[in-house]
Design a protein around this motif. Structure first.
Motif: not given
Length: 181
Positions: A24, A28, A92, A100, A103-104, A123, A139, A143
């Motif tokens: 992550g 996070a 996350f 975000v 992160a994706r 996740i 989320i 994501l």
């Protein structure tokens, strides 16, 4: 006689160690989550440089947890941790709406790695105890989790500080890994 049977049983059907990679972005809550799972309490932590390893048993499964740092300079090394990984836990920060997209991108890079093509991905939507955080459903959409068609995945809201939601996520992971076994 009982000892001999017990030894034979363990050698034939002994518990296999499962390697879990915890990834992550930085901040996070990966290390806090790791210590909450292994020690049952939140521990004051510093940013992880490199990785931490912890052994953990849950539902008769033995896990070797690899808590890998999430700073930009360390993310390039994530793929080297994925070899021989049985599952990935992606953490996350539910309060980090600004990153975000990043992160994706990182999650999808990990998910596309051939070495984990059959590994389940859990996740953890961490920091659900913070007012104004994104919900797991938000989320999931942000994501683009539904595009992860090759992996078995699950998103679970949690709080690494309180431990809320951890058992539900770990139950899913234990079931997924048991089904593979």
């Amino acid at each position: 006689m009982g000892i001999a049977v017990s030894s034979l049983w363990k050698s034939l059907f002994g518990q296999k160690q499962l390697n879990i990679c915890i990834l992550g972005l930085d901040n996070a809550g990966k290390t806090t989550l790791t210590y909450q799972m292994t020690m049952g309490q939140a521990v004051s932590t510093a940013p992880t440089v490199g990785s931490n390893t912890e052994n953990f048993t849950y539902k008769n499964l033995n896990f070797l947890l690899w808590d890998v740092g999430g700073q930009a300079s360390l993310r390039a090394s994530w793929s080297s941790y994925l070899a021989n990984t049985d599952a990935v836990v992606f953490v996350f920060d539910s309060t980090d709406g600004e990153r975000v997209g990043l992160a994706r991108e990182e999650l999808h890079k990990v998910a596309s790695d051939e070495s984990i093509s059959k590994a389940p991905i859990l996740i953890f939507a961490n920091k659900q105890d913070v007012t104004g955080c994104m919900t797991p459903a938000d989320i999931s959409e942000s994501l683009s989790l539904t595009t992860l068609r090759l992996q078995n995945w699950h998103i679970q809201g949690c709080s690494a500080l309180t431990g809320s939601g951890l058992n539900e996520g770990l139950d899913w992971l234990a079931t997924s890994l048991g089904a593979q076994g």
